[in-house]
Design an enzyme around this catalytic site. Structure first.
Site: not given
Ligand code: PMP
Length: 412
Positions: A191, A217, A115, A194
Site C-alpha cells: 500500500d 495524494k 489503514h 503515503q
Molecule cells: N492506505 C493508506 C496508508 C492511506 O493513508 C489511505 C488514505 N488515507 C488509504 C490507504 C486509502 O486511500 P484512498 O482513500 O485514496 O482510497
C-alpha cells in the site's frame, strides 16, 4: 518556493495565511493539473475506445498513454497498470480476486499499522472462506521483524502492508519483507498511498507483486488510483468487475475477456482524472522525487525537533525513521480541540483515528493530531504551528486553572 504553483494556497482562512498540513489526507493540486483537466473538457472530451471520431481518438490516445506514463513512473509496463478509483479500490480488487483461489486454513499477514482499507477487505473475505488473518506486531512504532518471521508458514499466501504508515509516519523495510515473504512463496502487496509522493518507487527493484496508490495524494485529482501487478499474476487473476471495455467477445453463453490492463477496467473510466494524474507525474518529475524526498525529510526532522520541545506533547512515531507524517497529542487536550483551535489560526491539520482504529486500540489512545507535509510546506509553516500549539496550551491551561479556582472557592 513551490507554493506559487498551487492556486489554493493563495487564500486566507479565518483571515490568516492558509497553512495546509493535511497532505496525508489529500495533497493540493498544481495549476497544470487543474488546467489539463479543464482543457480536456473544453477541447477533447469523448468516451474512450469506442468511437472512430476525432475527439474519441484524442481521448483514447491520452487515456492509453496515461497507463504508459504511470508505468514509467514506477518502472512497470503499461499492461501492468490498472486504473481504479483509488488505493481503497485497488486493495478491494486484490482482496476479491486473490481470495477466490484461497482455501480454508490459508493465511494472510497484515500489520498493526494498516489503514482500514488494507484491513477490512481482507477480514471480511477471510471470514467467508475460513482464511486466517495474522498481524505483524509493532515494537517502538516499527514493525517487529523477528515476530514477522515467526508468523510466516507454508500456508501464508499473502502479505499486505503499508510502505509508510499514515499515522506513525514509519517507513517500513518493504524490500526486506518482500524478500523474506517470497521465500515462503507468499505474494506481497504494498500500500503505497503515503509513500508514492515522497519516495522513488521501482517495482522491479522492490520485486513486489502488487502496489496500490491514489492520484489525489500525489498532486493529482481524486477519483483515480492505480493498481500495479506483475503481468504474469494479473493474467492469472479473474476480472473484478464485468461490463463494457473489459471484454473481447460476449454471447449469452460465453464471454472472453480483454487483454491487460483493460480486463480490469470495466465501464467508462475516469478519463479526465487519468489526464490530471499524468500532469501530476510530470510535475513530480520536473522537481525530481529525490528532491521532494530530501525536502520532506528535512522538514519532517525539523518539525519533530520543534514539537519535541513542547512540554506535555507526545509524538507517536519512531522519530528517526519517519517521513512526511507526524502524529502527536497534548496531555489533557482533546485532539479535536487542538485542530479546531488551529483552524482559527488558518492551519489545517487532522485529528482522530486516521482510519486506523486497530492501531489506536493497540496504542491505547483514542486519537491523535496529525500533521503531514509536502513540497509546498516550509519551516515557516512549522514555526507558525509551534506558536499556535503553545497558544492552545496556554488557553486550555488558563481554563483549567480558572475551573480549579472556582471549584476551590465553591468548596469554601
Ligand atoms: N492506505 C493508506 C496508508 C492511506 O493513508 C489511505 C488514505 N488515507 C488509504 C490507504 C486509502 O486511500 P484512498 O482513500 O485514496 O482510497
Amino acid at each position: 518556493m513551490y507554493e506559487k504553483d498551487f492556486p489554493i494556497l493563495k487564500q486566507k482562512v479565518n483571515r490568516k495565511r492558509l497553512i495546509y498540513l493535511d497532505n496525508a489526507a489529500t495533497s493540493q493540486k498544481p495549476s497544470q493539473v487543474i488546467q489539463a483537466m479543464n482543457d480536456f473538457y473544453e477541447k477533447d472530451n469523448a468516451n474512450v475506445h469506442r468511437g472512430l471520431h476525432e475527439l474519441s481518438m484524442r481521448s483514447s490516445f491520452a487515456y492509453e498513454k496515461a497507463h504508459e506514463i504511470v508505468g514509467n513512473f514506477i518502472n512497470a509496463s503499461e499492461e501492468e497498470i490498472i486504473f481504479t478509483k483509488g488505493t481503497t479500490e485497488s486493495l478491494n480488487l486484490l482482496a476479491y480476486t486473490l481470495t477466490k483461489s484461497l482455501k480454508k486454513g490459508d493465511e494472510i499477514i497484515l500489520t498493526e499499522m494498516e489503514h482500514h482499507s488494507n484491513i477490512v477487505p481482507w477480514t471480511e473475505l477471510a471470514k467467508e472462506k475460513g482464511i486466517k488473518i495474522k498481524v505483524i506486531p509493532l515494537k517502538d512504532y516499527q514493525l517487529d521483524l523477528k515476530k514477522f518471521k515467526l508468523l510466516l508458514t507454508k500456508k501464508t499466501k499473502i502479505v499486505s502492508l503499508t510502505h509508510i504508515s499514515n499515522v506513525l509516519g514509519t517507513i517500513n523495510p518493504i524490500k526486506e519483507i518482500i524478500k523474506i515473504s517470497h521465500k515462503y512463496k507468499a505474494l506481497v502487496i504494498i500500500d503505497a498511498a503515503q509513500s508514492i509522493s515522497h519516495m522513488k518507487i521501482d517495482v522491479k527493484e522492490l520485486d513486489c507483486d502488487f502496489l496500490a496508490f491514489s492520484g489525489h495524494k500525489m498532486f493529482g485529482p481524486t477519483g483515480i488510483g492505480v493498481l500495479y501487478g506483475k503481468k504474469k499474476l494479473l493474467e492469472k487473476l479473474p476480472p473484478f468487475q464485468f461490463g463494457g471495455g473489459m471484454i473481447k467477445e460476449v454471447s449469452f453463453n460465453k464471454t472472453t475477456f480483454n487483454d491487460l490492463p483493460w480486463k480490469f477496467e470495466a465501464g467508462t473510466p475516469n478519463i479526465a482524472e487519468a489526464i490530471g494524474l499524468v500532469k501530476a507525474i510530470e510535475y513530480i518529475n520536473k522537481i525530481g522525487l529525490e528532491n521532494i524526498q530530501a525536502h520532506n525529510q528535512e522538514l519532517t526532522n525539523y518539525a519533530i525537533e520543534r514539537l519535541s520541545k513542547i512540554k506535555d506533547l507526545k509524538i507517536i512515531g519512531p522519530k528517526d525513521n519517519q517521513l512526511g507524517v507526524i502524529s502527536f497529542y497534548i496531555k489533557d487536550i482533546h485532539p479535536h480541540d487542538v485542530s479546531e483551535f488551529l483552524n482559527g489560526e488558518g492551519i489545517a491539520i487532522r485529528s482522530g483515528n486516521h482510519c486506523a482504529m486497530p492501531l489506536m486500540n493497540i496504542l491505547k489512545i483514542q486519537g491523535t493530531n496529525r500533521i503531514s507535509l509536502q513540497i509546498y510546506n516550509t519551516t515557516k509553516d512549522i514555526d507558525a504551528l509551534i506558536i499556535a500549539l503553545n497558544k492552545v496550551k496556554e488557553i486550555f491551561n488558563g481554563w483549567r486553572r480558572r475551573n480549579l479556582q472556582r471549584k476551590h472557592i465553591g468548596s469554601l
